[in-house]
Design an enzyme around this catalytic site. Structure first.
Site, PDB file in Angstrom:
ATOM      1  N   ASP A  16       0.823  -1.211   0.000  1.00 25.58           N
ATOM      2  CA  ASP A  16       0.000   0.000   0.000  1.00 25.58           C
ATOM      3  C   ASP A  16       0.859   1.265   0.000  1.00 25.58           C
ATOM      4  O   ASP A  16       1.963   1.275   0.536  1.00 25.58           O
ATOM      5  CB  ASP A  16      -0.923  -0.017   1.234  1.00 25.58           C
ATOM      6  CG  ASP A  16      -2.043   1.003   1.118  1.00 25.58           C
ATOM      7  OD1 ASP A  16      -2.415   1.365  -0.018  1.00 25.58           O
ATOM      8  OD2 ASP A  16      -2.550   1.446   2.171  1.00 25.58           O
ATOM      9  N   ASN A  64     -11.060  -2.502  -5.012  1.00 23.79           N
ATOM     10  CA  ASN A  64     -10.303  -1.585  -5.872  1.00 23.79           C
ATOM     11  C   ASN A  64     -10.994  -1.330  -7.222  1.00 23.79           C
ATOM     12  O   ASN A  64     -10.631  -0.402  -7.940  1.00 23.79           O
ATOM     13  CB  ASN A  64      -8.869  -2.081  -6.103  1.00 23.79           C
ATOM     14  CG  ASN A  64      -7.960  -1.954  -4.889  1.00 23.79           C
ATOM     15  OD1 ASN A  64      -7.031  -2.730  -4.705  1.00 23.79           O
ATOM     16  ND2 ASN A  64      -8.204  -0.962  -4.032  1.00 23.79           N
TER      17      ASN A  64
HETATM   18  C1  IPE Z   1      -5.337  -2.632  -0.037  1.00 26.13           C
HETATM   19  O1  IPE Z   1      -5.050  -1.291  -0.177  1.00 26.13           O
HETATM   20  C2  IPE Z   1      -5.351  -3.318  -1.374  1.00 26.13           C
HETATM   21  C3  IPE Z   1      -4.054  -3.473  -2.030  1.00 26.13           C
HETATM   22  C4  IPE Z   1      -2.912  -3.098  -1.569  1.00 26.13           C
HETATM   23  C5  IPE Z   1      -4.100  -4.144  -3.315  1.00 26.13           C
HETATM   24  P1  IPE Z   1      -6.193  -0.177  -0.289  1.00 26.13           P
HETATM   25  O2  IPE Z   1      -5.512   1.105  -0.484  1.00 26.13           O
HETATM   26  O3  IPE Z   1      -7.185  -0.589  -1.323  1.00 26.13           O
HETATM   27  O4  IPE Z   1      -6.901  -0.291   1.136  1.00 26.13           O
HETATM   28  P2  IPE Z   1      -7.710   0.812   1.952  1.00 26.13           P
HETATM   29  O5  IPE Z   1      -8.753   1.377   1.026  1.00 26.13           O
HETATM   30  O6  IPE Z   1      -6.738   1.844   2.401  1.00 26.13           O
HETATM   31  O7  IPE Z   1      -8.291   0.061   3.116  1.00 26.13           O
HETATM   32  C1  IPE Z   2      -1.596   0.271  -3.305  1.00 28.93           C
HETATM   33  O1  IPE Z   2      -1.422   1.647  -3.342  1.00 28.93           O
HETATM   34  C2  IPE Z   2      -1.834  -0.331  -4.659  1.00 28.93           C
HETATM   35  C3  IPE Z   2      -3.222  -0.755  -4.876  1.00 28.93           C
HETATM   36  C4  IPE Z   2      -4.188  -0.685  -4.025  1.00 28.93           C
HETATM   37  C5  IPE Z   2      -3.517  -1.311  -6.178  1.00 28.93           C
HETATM   38  P1  IPE Z   2      -2.633   2.650  -3.335  1.00 28.93           P
HETATM   39  O2  IPE Z   2      -3.027   2.927  -4.741  1.00 28.93           O
HETATM   40  O3  IPE Z   2      -3.726   2.199  -2.457  1.00 28.93           O
HETATM   41  O4  IPE Z   2      -1.924   3.934  -2.725  1.00 28.93           O
HETATM   42  P2  IPE Z   2      -2.497   4.925  -1.631  1.00 28.93           P
HETATM   43  O5  IPE Z   2      -2.908   4.095  -0.475  1.00 28.93           O
HETATM   44  O6  IPE Z   2      -3.641   5.633  -2.259  1.00 28.93           O
HETATM   45  O7  IPE Z   2      -1.349   5.807  -1.320  1.00 28.93           O
HETATM   46 MG    MG Z   3      -4.102   2.459  -0.456  1.00 24.75          MG
END
Ligand code: IPE
Ligand code: IPE
Ligand code: MG
Length: 232
Positions: A16, A64
């Site tokens: 993340d 997502n």
């Molecule tokens: C979790 O991260 C999913 C992945 C890393 C693929 P998210 O960014 O989607 O999770 P939340 O929304 O912060 O809980």
């Molecule tokens: C994790 O990074 C990757 C996926 C969830 C696919 P994020 O895209 O959630 O990045 P932040 O949390 O918005 O910084």
């Molecule tokens: Mg995230």
């Protein structure tokens, strides 16, 4: 950094922080995903070098799909590119690729490539790399219950932990260590069933900045943990 004495058998990672990494630099979110993919390559390589036999990466959650079309297609393209470019390296390192999640929801081209790569690498024995794609822990348990019922198992006595285990997306050892980068202290619907006794490690480091050194720090932390599994 020297190697930790006791390594996990299975590491699971919630990668993340890509979006915030890009935002901090005034770049579009998708740029963070490009750098995130590079970080993932490095961590896969290190896992193989350390001879850790199982690695599960949370690449795309069921939730997502709520993101913009642009962001989703960037992530899908990155996955496609990874599968296409890395196949020789995956083969050379003896990595078997597996996927968990509702992979039937992925775009046709990505799904085809994924299935092809899984078939081509199915006999590799050094390490299993599991990609969680269109994955949700609740959905996995729901899908398991559906399969159990559709097989005609309807005697309550027959519903055991082992039966539920067998109907999850993949037969895998439970993760010993779960790492989440990006500062949030939550599970976000990852591997709910499998992490009952997993050691959790949270770091503020954003995923694109998660280097081999950061990974080794997590593994060192893990090697200090005393795991009781409810015993004394
Ligand atoms: C979790 O991260 C999913 C992945 C890393 C693929 P998210 O960014 O989607 O999770 P939340 O929304 O912060 O809980
Ligand atoms: C994790 O990074 C990757 C996926 C969830 C696919 P994020 O895209 O959630 O990045 P932040 O949390 O918005 O910084
Ligand atoms: Mg995230």
């Amino acid at each position: 950094m020297d190697l930790p004495k006791r390594l996990p058998t299975h590491v699971a990672i919630i990668m993340d922080g890509n979006g915030r990494w890009a935002q901090k630099r005034g770049l579009p979110r998708v740029h963070g995903h490009f750098r995130g993919a590079e970080a993932a390559r490095e961590i896969i390589k290190t896992t193989r070098e350390l001879e850790i036999p199982w690695l599960t990466l949370y690449c795309f959650s069921e939730e997502n799909w709520k993101r913009s079309e642009e962001e989703i297609s960037t992530l899908m393209n990155l996955l496609n590119e990874y599968l296409e470019k890395e196949l020789p390296e995956i083969q050379k390192s003896g990595i078997r690729l597996k996927a968990i999640g509702r992979i039937w929801k992925l775009p046709e081209d990505v799904r085809k490539k994924l299935i092809e790569t899984m078939e081509k690498t199915s006999n590799n024995k050094e390490m299993t790399l599991i990609l969680a794609l269109s994955y949700g822990g609740r959905q996995e348990i729901t899908d398991a219950v559906k399969k159990i019922i559709s097989e005609g198992i309807n005697n309550p006595e027959d519903v055991t932990e082992s039966i539920i285990n067998k109907h999850l997306y993949l037969d895998m050892p439970e993760p010993d260590l779960l790492i989440r980068t990006g500062g949030e202290k939550r599970i976000s619907n990852f591997l709910l069933w499998q992490i009952a006794y997993t050691e959790l490690y949270f770091t503020d480091v954003l995923w694109p900045d998660f280097t081999k050194e950061e990974y080794l720090a997590a593994l060192h932390d893990f090697s200090q943990r005393i795991r009781r599994f409810g015993g004394v």
